[in-house]
Design a protein around this motif. Structure first.
Motif, PDB file in Angstrom:
ATOM      1  N   UNK A  82       0.841  -1.200   0.000  1.00  0.00           N
ATOM      2  CA  UNK A  82       0.000   0.000   0.000  1.00  0.00           C
ATOM      3  C   UNK A  82       0.871   1.243   0.000  1.00  0.00           C
ATOM      4  N   UNK A  83       1.832   1.276   0.913  1.00  0.00           N
ATOM      5  CA  UNK A  83       2.723   2.433   1.015  1.00  0.00           C
ATOM      6  C   UNK A  83       3.568   2.595  -0.247  1.00  0.00           C
ATOM      7  N   UNK A  84       4.061   1.494  -0.809  1.00  0.00           N
ATOM      8  CA  UNK A  84       4.860   1.585  -2.032  1.00  0.00           C
ATOM      9  C   UNK A  84       4.050   2.197  -3.171  1.00  0.00           C
ATOM     10  N   UNK A 100       7.897  11.605   1.410  1.00  0.00           N
ATOM     11  CA  UNK A 100       8.688  11.490   2.653  1.00  0.00           C
ATOM     12  C   UNK A 100       7.782  11.226   3.853  1.00  0.00           C
ATOM     13  N   UNK A 101       6.650  11.914   3.892  1.00  0.00           N
ATOM     14  CA  UNK A 101       5.689  11.711   4.995  1.00  0.00           C
ATOM     15  C   UNK A 101       5.185  10.272   4.985  1.00  0.00           C
ATOM     16  N   UNK A 102       4.830   9.771   3.807  1.00  0.00           N
ATOM     17  CA  UNK A 102       4.359   8.390   3.694  1.00  0.00           C
ATOM     18  C   UNK A 102       5.444   7.399   4.113  1.00  0.00           C
ATOM     19  N   UNK A 105       5.707   7.420   7.817  1.00  0.00           N
ATOM     20  CA  UNK A 105       4.558   6.694   8.383  1.00  0.00           C
ATOM     21  C   UNK A 105       4.772   5.187   8.278  1.00  0.00           C
ATOM     22  N   UNK A 106       5.326   4.740   7.166  1.00  0.00           N
ATOM     23  CA  UNK A 106       5.595   3.320   6.981  1.00  0.00           C
ATOM     24  C   UNK A 106       6.597   2.835   8.029  1.00  0.00           C
ATOM     25  N   UNK A 109       4.918   2.660  11.420  1.00  0.00           N
ATOM     26  CA  UNK A 109       4.049   1.478  11.513  1.00  0.00           C
ATOM     27  C   UNK A 109       4.857   0.180  11.561  1.00  0.00           C
ATOM     28  N   UNK A 110       6.192   0.330  11.515  1.00  0.00           N
ATOM     29  CA  UNK A 110       7.116  -0.807  11.575  1.00  0.00           C
ATOM     30  C   UNK A 110       6.929  -1.769  10.416  1.00  0.00           C
ATOM     31  N   UNK A 111       6.571  -1.212   9.247  1.00  0.00           N
ATOM     32  CA  UNK A 111       6.445  -2.032   8.057  1.00  0.00           C
ATOM     33  C   UNK A 111       7.765  -2.097   7.300  1.00  0.00           C
ATOM     34  N   UNK A 112       8.660  -1.197   7.644  1.00  0.00           N
ATOM     35  CA  UNK A 112       9.969  -1.125   7.008  1.00  0.00           C
ATOM     36  C   UNK A 112      10.950  -0.692   8.080  1.00  0.00           C
TER      37      UNK A 112
END
Length: 115
Positions: A82-84, A100-102, A105-106, A109-112
């Motif tokens: 989703x973020x990508x 950069x904000x996204x 946020x990613x 959210x500890x997705x990366x």
């Protein structure tokens, strides 16, 4: 499929929605999405990612934002894909601050994880 008494599920609908979005048939994808939900089939992150990607691919950033909001409202958590999708779209539109904000946020959210 329905005529053979086989019931489509979220995966079946998501594959169809993804193909329609990739072909630029966003109106048709939205109709299939509506049909899916009217049958009581709950969309998942993959379903929403396909719709968001289709919206971004064809310059419909407001629709992508609406879909993201709807997705979160359905208690679905955006994933790395989703973020990508959103970061890629922001960069292609020259919205580097938004990208950069996204990205931040990613990470939040500890997705990366940065190593």
């Amino acid at each position: 499929m329905i005529g053979q008494k086989l019931s489509p599920n979220v995966v079946t609908f998501s594959v169809l929605i993804d193909k329609l979005c990739k072909d630029g048939l966003l109106v048709d994808a939205t109709k299939v999405f509506s049909q899916m939900t009217s049958q009581g089939i709950v969309p998942n992150v993959v379903t929403y990612n396909s719709l968001i990607h289709g919206a971004c691919k064809f310059g419909k950033s407001e629709e992508a934002a609406r879909l993201l909001s709807e997705m979160v409202g359905q208690n679905l958590t955006p994933n790395v894909r989703t973020f990508n999708i959103l970061i890629d779209a922001a960069c292609k539109e020259g919205l580097f601050d938004d990208a950069r904000i996204l990205f931040s946020e990613m990470i939040k959210e500890e997705l990366f994880q940065m190593s």
